[in-house]
Design a protein around this motif. Structure first.
Motif, mmCIF file in Angstrom:
data_model
loop_
_atom_site.group_PDB
_atom_site.id
_atom_site.type_symbol
_atom_site.label_atom_id
_atom_site.label_comp_id
_atom_site.label_asym_id
_atom_site.label_seq_id
_atom_site.Cartn_x
_atom_site.Cartn_y
_atom_site.Cartn_z
ATOM 1 N N SER A 1 -19.994 -20.107 -37.324
ATOM 2 C CA SER A 1 -18.914 -20.890 -37.928
ATOM 3 C C SER A 1 -17.655 -20.069 -38.164
ATOM 4 O O SER A 1 -16.646 -20.614 -38.611
ATOM 5 C CB SER A 1 -19.392 -21.496 -39.249
ATOM 6 O OG SER A 1 -19.787 -20.455 -40.123
ATOM 7 N N HIS A 2 -17.719 -18.767 -37.927
ATOM 8 C CA HIS A 2 -16.521 -17.920 -37.999
ATOM 9 C C HIS A 2 -16.491 -17.008 -36.781
ATOM 10 O O HIS A 2 -17.529 -16.454 -36.385
ATOM 11 C CB HIS A 2 -16.550 -17.006 -39.229
ATOM 12 C CG HIS A 2 -16.509 -17.721 -40.541
ATOM 13 N ND1 HIS A 2 -15.410 -18.421 -40.987
ATOM 14 C CD2 HIS A 2 -17.438 -17.829 -41.515
ATOM 15 C CE1 HIS A 2 -15.670 -18.929 -42.186
ATOM 16 N NE2 HIS A 2 -16.903 -18.596 -42.526
ATOM 17 N N ASP B 1 -15.109 -23.419 -47.067
ATOM 18 C CA ASP B 1 -14.490 -23.094 -45.773
ATOM 19 C C ASP B 1 -15.089 -23.933 -44.638
ATOM 20 O O ASP B 1 -14.524 -23.987 -43.546
ATOM 21 C CB ASP B 1 -14.588 -21.601 -45.463
ATOM 22 C CG ASP B 1 -15.979 -21.037 -45.602
ATOM 23 O OD1 ASP B 1 -16.741 -21.514 -46.457
ATOM 24 O OD2 ASP B 1 -16.321 -20.102 -44.852
ATOM 25 N N HIS B 2 -16.216 -24.593 -44.890
ATOM 26 C CA HIS B 2 -16.816 -25.459 -43.857
ATOM 27 C C HIS B 2 -16.828 -26.935 -44.262
ATOM 28 O O HIS B 2 -16.769 -27.801 -43.401
ATOM 29 C CB HIS B 2 -18.242 -25.002 -43.540
ATOM 30 C CG HIS B 2 -18.290 -23.547 -43.206
ATOM 31 N ND1 HIS B 2 -17.639 -23.035 -42.107
ATOM 32 C CD2 HIS B 2 -18.837 -22.489 -43.850
ATOM 33 C CE1 HIS B 2 -17.797 -21.717 -42.088
ATOM 34 N NE2 HIS B 2 -18.519 -21.367 -43.137
ATOM 35 N N PHE C 1 -10.410 -13.331 -48.278
ATOM 36 C CA PHE C 1 -11.367 -14.428 -48.272
ATOM 37 C C PHE C 1 -12.203 -14.311 -49.540
ATOM 38 O O PHE C 1 -12.366 -13.219 -50.078
ATOM 39 C CB PHE C 1 -12.254 -14.267 -47.024
ATOM 40 C CG PHE C 1 -13.096 -15.449 -46.698
ATOM 41 C CD1 PHE C 1 -12.555 -16.568 -46.091
ATOM 42 C CD2 PHE C 1 -14.453 -15.451 -46.994
ATOM 43 C CE1 PHE C 1 -13.334 -17.666 -45.780
ATOM 44 C CE2 PHE C 1 -15.236 -16.541 -46.680
ATOM 45 C CZ PHE C 1 -14.672 -17.649 -46.077
ATOM 46 N N ASP D 1 -22.659 -19.303 -40.872
ATOM 47 C CA ASP D 1 -22.121 -17.981 -41.198
ATOM 48 C C ASP D 1 -22.889 -16.839 -40.530
ATOM 49 O O ASP D 1 -22.310 -15.789 -40.222
ATOM 50 C CB ASP D 1 -22.156 -17.759 -42.724
ATOM 51 C CG ASP D 1 -21.066 -18.535 -43.450
ATOM 52 O OD1 ASP D 1 -20.043 -18.858 -42.840
ATOM 53 O OD2 ASP D 1 -21.263 -18.818 -44.648
ATOM 54 N N TYR E 1 -18.815 -8.024 -41.921
ATOM 55 C CA TYR E 1 -19.263 -9.321 -42.445
ATOM 56 C C TYR E 1 -20.694 -9.192 -42.971
ATOM 57 O O TYR E 1 -21.024 -9.654 -44.078
ATOM 58 C CB TYR E 1 -19.194 -10.346 -41.309
ATOM 59 C CG TYR E 1 -19.326 -11.780 -41.720
ATOM 60 C CD1 TYR E 1 -18.202 -12.587 -41.858
ATOM 61 C CD2 TYR E 1 -20.571 -12.354 -41.963
ATOM 62 C CE1 TYR E 1 -18.315 -13.919 -42.224
ATOM 63 C CE2 TYR E 1 -20.697 -13.671 -42.333
ATOM 64 C CZ TYR E 1 -19.569 -14.459 -42.462
ATOM 65 O OH TYR E 1 -19.684 -15.771 -42.830
ATOM 66 N N GLU F 1 -20.205 -24.370 -48.241
ATOM 67 C CA GLU F 1 -19.115 -23.657 -48.890
ATOM 68 C C GLU F 1 -17.798 -24.283 -48.399
ATOM 69 O O GLU F 1 -17.737 -24.882 -47.313
ATOM 70 C CB GLU F 1 -19.192 -22.159 -48.523
ATOM 71 C CG GLU F 1 -18.455 -21.277 -49.501
ATOM 72 C CD GLU F 1 -18.801 -19.796 -49.370
ATOM 73 O OE1 GLU F 1 -19.642 -19.441 -48.519
ATOM 74 O OE2 GLU F 1 -18.218 -18.990 -50.131
ATOM 75 N N HIS G 1 -26.043 -17.448 -45.937
ATOM 76 C CA HIS G 1 -26.116 -16.638 -47.139
ATOM 77 C C HIS G 1 -26.114 -17.457 -48.435
ATOM 78 O O HIS G 1 -26.016 -16.882 -49.528
ATOM 79 C CB HIS G 1 -24.905 -15.678 -47.172
ATOM 80 C CG HIS G 1 -23.565 -16.376 -47.347
ATOM 81 N ND1 HIS G 1 -22.716 -16.029 -48.368
ATOM 82 C CD2 HIS G 1 -22.966 -17.399 -46.705
ATOM 83 C CE1 HIS G 1 -21.627 -16.784 -48.312
ATOM 84 N NE2 HIS G 1 -21.755 -17.608 -47.316
ATOM 85 N N HIS H 1 -23.853 -25.811 -43.741
ATOM 86 C CA HIS H 1 -23.605 -25.027 -44.966
ATOM 87 C C HIS H 1 -22.358 -25.603 -45.616
ATOM 88 O O HIS H 1 -21.441 -26.032 -44.916
ATOM 89 C CB HIS H 1 -23.421 -23.563 -44.569
ATOM 90 C CG HIS H 1 -22.875 -22.657 -45.626
ATOM 91 N ND1 HIS H 1 -23.342 -22.641 -46.921
ATOM 92 C CD2 HIS H 1 -21.909 -21.695 -45.567
ATOM 93 C CE1 HIS H 1 -22.688 -21.712 -47.604
ATOM 94 N NE2 HIS H 1 -21.806 -21.131 -46.809
HETATM 95 FE FE1 FEO Z 1 -20.480 -19.254 -46.616
HETATM 96 FE FE2 FEO Z 1 -18.238 -19.393 -44.166
HETATM 97 O O1 FEO Z 1 -19.009 -19.933 -45.769
#
Ligand code: FEO
Length: 399
Positions: free
Chosen positions: A225-226, A84-85, A22, A165, A193, A82, A146, A80
């Motif tokens: 979100s993960h 991935d979202h 990742f 996150d 993480y 980034e 973050h 957020h």
């Molecule tokens: Fe900061 Fe899961 O993206």
């Protein structure tokens, strides 16, 4: 099909079973991950919280169509942005252009910078609310948890905190819930993480959690979100974050080394013996910087009260693996950790001094000059290493 997590909320995310890395190759994700997206149905409006990573955009939109007529989605909340979202936003907004996107001001800037689209952004701040009928969603800015744009969304009717996150883990699971998953693995992934993504921002973590605790919100579920959702005792992970953010350490010493012909490995093992002789209660772990995973090594460093880094001199410098780890450690801003260096050498023996300098630059408190031994360590050299380990225990206790 989506999966209901409460009367009004359906998980519509993507479980990524095969993800192994990742952020490029910066972070290993040996247990896969998930990109959690949630459909929240109020009496008057239905909203979507976050989307999924770009490679899954078409699949995401197709599955969302199986769940709902997209025209019924009256707003998208982006906690957020980034990729991935937010990665599926362009695909989704081709279907429902003009739908308002609730986000922070910085979130809008990031979306504009990423997708170069003049979408219908609605900027929100802490305390702003969205009434969707029978349910009020409250936004809570959480900058640097973050990224600068990060915010949380709190749903009052079902007491769910959508934390993006924060409190997440890169963990693909058959179940959506921590209490139905292998909790040891979940907690390890949550800590890995935190170490590798959140730790540099620990002061903000402490401030934000205290602020949220001060709001006296009833939180029955934390939906990140993960990874998995915290449903049973959700405040457990919040308390863990407070511990981790407070210069976390255990009674643990990690020895990280690299080696060309096993001399520095022999030194590492002798130093470990000396530490254990001096303090049998301390957990000692030895890791090879070239063979063990870099993010797992850094997670062990995060847990430790002290570290030893060992490396032979290679040309005029350090090995690729040790140099990379020290640079990563510098960026992660570990606090309150003591350190020392060691290494074998053939002629110049520069590595121990270099290691000490790099450790200090990375924020470790270097407690001695380190130890170096020439060529292959003999019994006398190994005895000196054991002594060095014993002395190290005394030095970190007194510093
Ligand atoms: Fe900061 Fe899961 O993206």
């Amino acid at each position: 099909m989506g999966k209901k997590i409460s009367d009004r909320v359906t998980w519509v995310g993507k479980t990524d079973w095969e993800l192994t890395h990742f952020h490029g190759d910066e972070l290993s994700t040996f247990d896969g991950s998930s990109y959690n997206s949630y459909l929240v149905r109020g009496d008057a409006k239905t909203v979507l919280i976050d989307t999924v990573w770009l490679p899954y955009d078409k699949e995401f939109v197709q599955r969302l169509k199986d769940e709902i007529d997209l025209k019924e989605i009256s707003a998208i909340i982006m906690n957020h942005n980034e990729i991935d979202h937010s990665g599926a936003l362009p695909e989704l907004l081709r279907e429902i252009p003009g739908v308002p996107i609730y986000c922070t001001k910085k979130g809008e800037a990031i979306m504009r910078g990423h997708y170069h689209q003049d979408w219908n952004y609605v900027n929100v701040k802490t305390g702003d609310k969205l009434d969707i009928g029978g349910t009020i969603l409250t936004f809570i800015e959480a900058p640097m948890l973050h990224w600068p744009d990060t915010m949380f969304t709190y749903m009052d009717s079902e007491s769910i905190l959508f934390s993006n996150d924060a409190f997440g883990q890169h963990f693909a699971s058959e179940s959506l819930y921590a209490d139905e998953s292998d909790l040891c693995s979940v907690m390890y992934e949550a800590e890995k993480y935190y170490t590798n993504i959140i730790n540099p921002y620990s002061p903000m973590v402490t401030r934000k959690i205290k602020e949220i605790l001060g709001m006296s919100l009833d939180v029955k579920m934390i939906a990140p979100s993960h990874g998995v959702i915290w449903r049973h005792d959700p405040m457990m992970i919040v308390k863990k974050y407070l511990e981790w953010a407070d210069a976390y350490q255990e009674n643990r010493i990690t020895i990280v080394y690299d080696t060309m012909w096993n001399s520095t490995r022999k030194m590492a093992e002798a130093i470990a013996d000396g530490i254990s002789e001096a303090d049998p209660s301390v957990a000692v772990r030895i890791m090879n910087a070239s063979k063990d995973d870099k993010n797992d090594i850094l997670t062990e460093v995060f847990r430790s009260k002290a570290v030893l880094f060992g490396c032979p001199t290679i040309n005029y410098g350090l090995s690729f693996a040790i140099g990379g780890l020290l640079e990563m450690a510098r960026g992660l801003r570990f606090k309150n950790k003591k350190a020392a260096a060691f290494g074998s050498y053939g002629w110049s023996g520069d590595s121990v001094k270099l290691l000490s300098e790099h450790l200090a630059q990375a924020g470790f408190k270097v407690v001695n000059e380190g130890i170096k031994e020439i060529w292959i360590p003999d019994e006398g050299a190994l005895a000196r290493c054991r002594n060095f380990g014993r002395d190290f225990v005394a030095q970190i206790a007194s510093e």
